[in-house]
Design a protein around this motif. Structure first.
Motif, PDB file in Angstrom:
ATOM      1  N   PRO A 103       0.830  -1.208   0.000  1.00 35.55           N
ATOM      2  CA  PRO A 103       0.000   0.000   0.000  1.00 35.55           C
ATOM      3  C   PRO A 103       0.860   1.253   0.000  1.00 35.55           C
ATOM      4  CG  PRO A 103       0.034  -0.994   2.185  1.00 35.55           C
ATOM      5  CD  PRO A 103       0.738  -1.949   1.277  1.00 35.55           C
ATOM      6  N   VAL A 104       0.280   2.347  -0.465  1.00 38.33           N
ATOM      7  CA  VAL A 104       0.999   3.619  -0.496  1.00 38.33           C
ATOM      8  C   VAL A 104       1.485   3.998   0.895  1.00 38.33           C
ATOM      9  CG1 VAL A 104       0.778   6.096  -0.916  1.00 38.33           C
ATOM     10  CG2 VAL A 104      -0.192   4.476  -2.541  1.00 38.33           C
ATOM     11  N   ALA A 105       0.631   3.816   1.899  1.00 41.47           N
ATOM     12  CA  ALA A 105       0.981   4.235   3.260  1.00 41.47           C
ATOM     13  C   ALA A 105       2.247   3.557   3.765  1.00 41.47           C
ATOM     14  CB  ALA A 105      -0.181   3.953   4.205  1.00 41.47           C
ATOM     15  N   GLU A 106       2.532   2.352   3.259  1.00 37.18           N
ATOM     16  CA  GLU A 106       3.673   1.597   3.769  1.00 37.18           C
ATOM     17  C   GLU A 106       5.009   2.159   3.306  1.00 37.18           C
ATOM     18  OE1 GLU A 106       4.586  -2.846   3.011  1.00 37.18           O
ATOM     19  OE2 GLU A 106       3.027  -2.821   4.570  1.00 37.18           O
ATOM     20  N   ILE A 107       5.013   2.945   2.238  1.00 38.95           N
ATOM     21  CA  ILE A 107       6.299   3.494   1.790  1.00 38.95           C
ATOM     22  C   ILE A 107       6.823   4.543   2.770  1.00 38.95           C
ATOM     23  CG2 ILE A 107       5.767   3.049  -0.632  1.00 38.95           C
ATOM     24  CD1 ILE A 107       5.423   6.069  -1.000  1.00 38.95           C
ATOM     25  N   GLY A 153      20.605 -11.032 -11.494  1.00 39.97           N
ATOM     26  CA  GLY A 153      21.785 -10.842 -12.325  1.00 39.97           C
ATOM     27  C   GLY A 153      21.596 -11.234 -13.768  1.00 39.97           C
ATOM     28  N   SER A 154      20.491 -11.945 -14.079  1.00 42.50           N
ATOM     29  CA  SER A 154      20.296 -12.445 -15.442  1.00 42.50           C
ATOM     30  C   SER A 154      19.542 -11.477 -16.339  1.00 42.50           C
ATOM     31  CB  SER A 154      19.543 -13.777 -15.403  1.00 42.50           C
ATOM     32  OG  SER A 154      18.205 -13.585 -14.950  1.00 42.50           O
ATOM     33  N   ALA A 155      18.866 -10.518 -15.762  1.00 38.80           N
ATOM     34  CA  ALA A 155      18.081  -9.554 -16.519  1.00 38.80           C
ATOM     35  C   ALA A 155      18.008  -8.267 -15.715  1.00 38.80           C
ATOM     36  CB  ALA A 155      16.676 -10.096 -16.801  1.00 38.80           C
ATOM     37  N   ALA A 156      17.576  -7.194 -16.367  1.00 36.89           N
ATOM     38  CA  ALA A 156      17.397  -5.912 -15.686  1.00 36.89           C
ATOM     39  C   ALA A 156      15.962  -5.441 -15.844  1.00 36.89           C
ATOM     40  CB  ALA A 156      18.350  -4.860 -16.243  1.00 36.89           C
ATOM     41  N   GLY A 157      15.470  -4.790 -14.820  1.00 38.63           N
ATOM     42  CA  GLY A 157      14.150  -4.165 -14.846  1.00 38.63           C
ATOM     43  C   GLY A 157      14.181  -3.021 -13.853  1.00 38.63           C
ATOM     44  N   TYR A 158      13.928  -1.836 -14.308  1.00 42.83           N
ATOM     45  CA  TYR A 158      14.073  -0.632 -13.500  1.00 42.83           C
ATOM     46  C   TYR A 158      13.342  -0.755 -12.163  1.00 42.83           C
ATOM     47  CZ  TYR A 158      14.022   4.394 -12.447  1.00 42.83           C
ATOM     48  OH  TYR A 158      14.168   5.621 -11.860  1.00 42.83           O
ATOM     49  N   HIS A 159      14.106  -0.669 -11.063  1.00 43.26           N
ATOM     50  CA  HIS A 159      13.556  -0.769  -9.714  1.00 43.26           C
ATOM     51  C   HIS A 159      13.161   0.637  -9.250  1.00 43.26           C
ATOM     52  CE1 HIS A 159      15.199  -4.728 -10.056  1.00 43.26           C
ATOM     53  NE2 HIS A 159      15.119  -5.033  -8.773  1.00 43.26           N
ATOM     54  N   SER A 160      12.053   1.113  -9.792  1.00 40.19           N
ATOM     55  CA  SER A 160      11.674   2.511  -9.683  1.00 40.19           C
ATOM     56  C   SER A 160      11.579   3.009  -8.246  1.00 40.19           C
ATOM     57  CB  SER A 160      10.348   2.674 -10.408  1.00 40.19           C
ATOM     58  OG  SER A 160       9.703   3.844 -10.067  1.00 40.19           O
ATOM     59  N   LEU A 161      10.813   2.331  -7.429  1.00 36.59           N
ATOM     60  CA  LEU A 161      10.647   2.732  -6.033  1.00 36.59           C
ATOM     61  C   LEU A 161      11.449   1.842  -5.092  1.00 36.59           C
ATOM     62  CD1 LEU A 161       9.039   4.692  -4.188  1.00 36.59           C
ATOM     63  CD2 LEU A 161       7.298   2.903  -4.002  1.00 36.59           C
ATOM     64  N   PRO A 183       7.902   6.757  -9.796  1.00 38.99           N
ATOM     65  CA  PRO A 183       7.708   5.759  -8.752  1.00 38.99           C
ATOM     66  C   PRO A 183       6.692   4.727  -9.194  1.00 38.99           C
ATOM     67  CG  PRO A 183       7.748   7.953  -7.806  1.00 38.99           C
ATOM     68  CD  PRO A 183       7.728   8.120  -9.302  1.00 38.99           C
ATOM     69  N   ALA A 184       6.926   3.500  -8.821  1.00 34.54           N
ATOM     70  CA  ALA A 184       6.113   2.396  -9.329  1.00 34.54           C
ATOM     71  C   ALA A 184       4.696   2.430  -8.788  1.00 34.54           C
ATOM     72  CB  ALA A 184       6.766   1.066  -8.948  1.00 34.54           C
ATOM     73  N   GLY A 185       3.803   1.753  -9.491  1.00 35.48           N
ATOM     74  CA  GLY A 185       2.441   1.597  -9.015  1.00 35.48           C
ATOM     75  C   GLY A 185       2.416   0.814  -7.710  1.00 35.48           C
ATOM     76  N   THR A 186       1.407   1.037  -6.931  1.00 40.98           N
ATOM     77  CA  THR A 186       1.315   0.398  -5.630  1.00 40.98           C
ATOM     78  C   THR A 186      -0.018  -0.311  -5.505  1.00 40.98           C
ATOM     79  OG1 THR A 186       0.435   2.417  -4.694  1.00 40.98           O
ATOM     80  CG2 THR A 186       2.797   2.104  -4.516  1.00 40.98           C
ATOM     81  N   GLY A 187       0.037  -1.637  -5.511  1.00 41.07           N
ATOM     82  CA  GLY A 187      -1.172  -2.416  -5.317  1.00 41.07           C
ATOM     83  C   GLY A 187      -2.278  -2.036  -6.274  1.00 41.07           C
ATOM     84  N   GLY A 188      -1.940  -1.715  -7.531  1.00 38.28           N
ATOM     85  CA  GLY A 188      -2.932  -1.335  -8.511  1.00 38.28           C
ATOM     86  C   GLY A 188      -3.304   0.138  -8.447  1.00 38.28           C
ATOM     87  N   THR A 189      -2.855   0.857  -7.451  1.00 39.17           N
ATOM     88  CA  THR A 189      -3.128   2.291  -7.330  1.00 39.17           C
ATOM     89  C   THR A 189      -1.815   3.044  -7.438  1.00 39.17           C
ATOM     90  OG1 THR A 189      -4.994   1.836  -5.859  1.00 39.17           O
ATOM     91  CG2 THR A 189      -4.154   4.079  -5.906  1.00 39.17           C
ATOM     92  N   PRO A 190      -1.524   3.666  -8.578  1.00 41.10           N
ATOM     93  CA  PRO A 190      -0.234   4.343  -8.737  1.00 41.10           C
ATOM     94  C   PRO A 190      -0.089   5.510  -7.768  1.00 41.10           C
ATOM     95  CG  PRO A 190      -1.380   4.090 -10.843  1.00 41.10           C
ATOM     96  CD  PRO A 190      -2.360   3.773  -9.762  1.00 41.10           C
ATOM     97  N   LEU A 191       1.135   5.837  -7.489  1.00 39.30           N
ATOM     98  CA  LEU A 191       1.396   7.072  -6.761  1.00 39.30           C
ATOM     99  C   LEU A 191       0.992   8.256  -7.621  1.00 39.30           C
ATOM    100  CD1 LEU A 191       4.869   6.234  -5.265  1.00 39.30           C
ATOM    101  CD2 LEU A 191       2.752   6.526  -3.987  1.00 39.30           C
ATOM    102  N   ARG A 192       0.499   9.277  -6.971  1.00 40.20           N
ATOM    103  CA  ARG A 192       0.001  10.442  -7.681  1.00 40.20           C
ATOM    104  C   ARG A 192       0.763  11.699  -7.251  1.00 40.20           C
ATOM    105  NH1 ARG A 192      -4.575   8.270  -9.920  1.00 40.20           N
ATOM    106  NH2 ARG A 192      -5.347   6.432  -8.827  1.00 40.20           N
TER     107      ARG A 192
END
Length: 367
Positions: free
Chosen positions: A125-129, A149-157, A224-233
């Protein structure tokens, strides 16, 4: 033409011109700094700190730079590595034993810095960040999405919590406190990870893109990444809770001057203004390629170093909303642009425009 304040070497007159053009084009406010050999050759600002355009942008106005913050958190880790307190090739679990859960025993510290750890999405949830123990415990319990180590994916948050917890376990201090004590303080840099209430009056809140409001969601890859289906705004990023929290991937506050000053350490072999934070070898680590290929989250080819994106002979990163830092060690130059005005990501080329405006001046300076 918009009024531009500050100072600049005459060779770099195109830079304040570029900022003025952005403000004339509708942007609310912003600042640009260019440092060469650790000294400011451009330090300019203009526009307004509020969406209503009633409060002029001042020399000490600061703004949330979102993912540019990642470069500050990475620098904390590189400082610890340079001191021999952090082994980049060690399993994360050496410093953070709980992290070994769910098949993550083989995740190395360098995987966290290079976005190859397999933990790109925030699923809480958003509150947990805003709750450091809860956020880090959630990530410690997660299984990786791919073989680390085998692939990359942006760790936004998530990258900030992952690297930040390693910094905390080693130093005994929060990432914000470590950054303040070991980096910002010695350099005299007005950059903050976790902003005290005494600074609130200087903050230029984020202004959504034209035709959008504070419900505008973080849908850009560098947001910042989406959170539980509700993106940060935008309203989350503008909240008091966001400013007070330690979110080391996305909640750093500063201006172009402070961003450029700190990252000039990386352009100048580890020393700026007589303050040595890193050895030359320690700086060079940032540019060591860790991954070259299609980033699973960004959906485009990327080269990742240790905490920085690699772009030819330069490295750096940008943030949701348009802020950016670019470091060019060959010229011992750092360029920073920060703004409170968001634009739609697909149409946002402002950072590149600012960087390109620098190069004629650099040629003249080196002539």
């Amino acid at each position: 033409m918009a009024d531009i304040h500050g100072s600049y070497d005459d060779l770099f007159s195109a830079v304040p011109g570029a900022l003025a053009a952005l403000l004339d084009g509708g942007d609310v406010g912003g600042s640009v700094a260019v440092f060469v050999d650790g000294e400011a050759v451009v330090d300019v600002w203009g526009g307004f700190a509020d969406a209503e355009r009633t409060v002029p942008w001042q020399r000490d106005t600061i703004v949330n730079v979102y993912s540019v913050t990642k470069t500050m958190t990475a620098l904390c880790a590189l400082v610890l590595a340079d001191r021999g307190e952090l082994d980049l090739d060690a399993p994360v679990a050496r410093y953070w034993p709980e992290f070994a859960a769910a098949g993550k025993e083989g995740v190395l510290v360098r995987h966290l810095l290079a976005h190859t750890a397999g933990l790109p999405e925030w699923d809480g949830p958003v509150a947990e960040i805003y709750d450091w123990p809860a956020a880090t415990a959630r990530l410690a319990a997660r299984a990786p999405d791919w073989e680390p180590g085998s692939a990359a994916g942006y760790h936004s948050l998530t990258q900030g919590f992952l690297v930040g917890e390693v910094v905390r376990r080693i130093s005994g201090r929060s990432p914000g406190a470590f950054f303040a004590d070991e980096i910002a303080g010695p350099l005299g840099a007005d950059f903050h990870l976790g902003l005290g209430a005494e600074h609130d009056g200087r903050v230029a809140l984020t202004v959504p893109p034209p035709s959008q409001d504070e419900e505008y969601a973080a849908s850009a890859p560098d947001a910042p990444a989406g959170t539980g289906g509700t993106p940060l705004r935008v309203r989350d990023g503008n909240s008091v809770a966001w400013r007070r929290a330690q979110i080391p991937a996305a909640s750093g506050f500063g201006n172009a001057r402070s961003v450029a000053l700190v990252q000039s350490v990386m352009a100048c072999g580890g020393t700026v203004g007589g303050v040595r934070l890193l050895s030359s070898a320690g700086c060079a680590r940032a540019g060591e390629e860790q991954f070259d290929g299609e980033d699973r989250v960004l959906g485009r080819p990327m080269r990742w170093g240790l905490g920085y994106g690699l772009f030819g002979s330069t490295f750096g990163w940008g943030g949701w909303g348009g802020s950016l830092v670019m470091i060019e060690p060959e010229s011992r130059m750092t360029v920073a642009y920060v703004t409170n005005q968001m634009r739609e990501p697909a149409q946002d080329t402002r950072g590149l425009e600012v960087v390109m405006s620098v190069y004629d001046g650099l040629k003249g300076l080196r002539a």
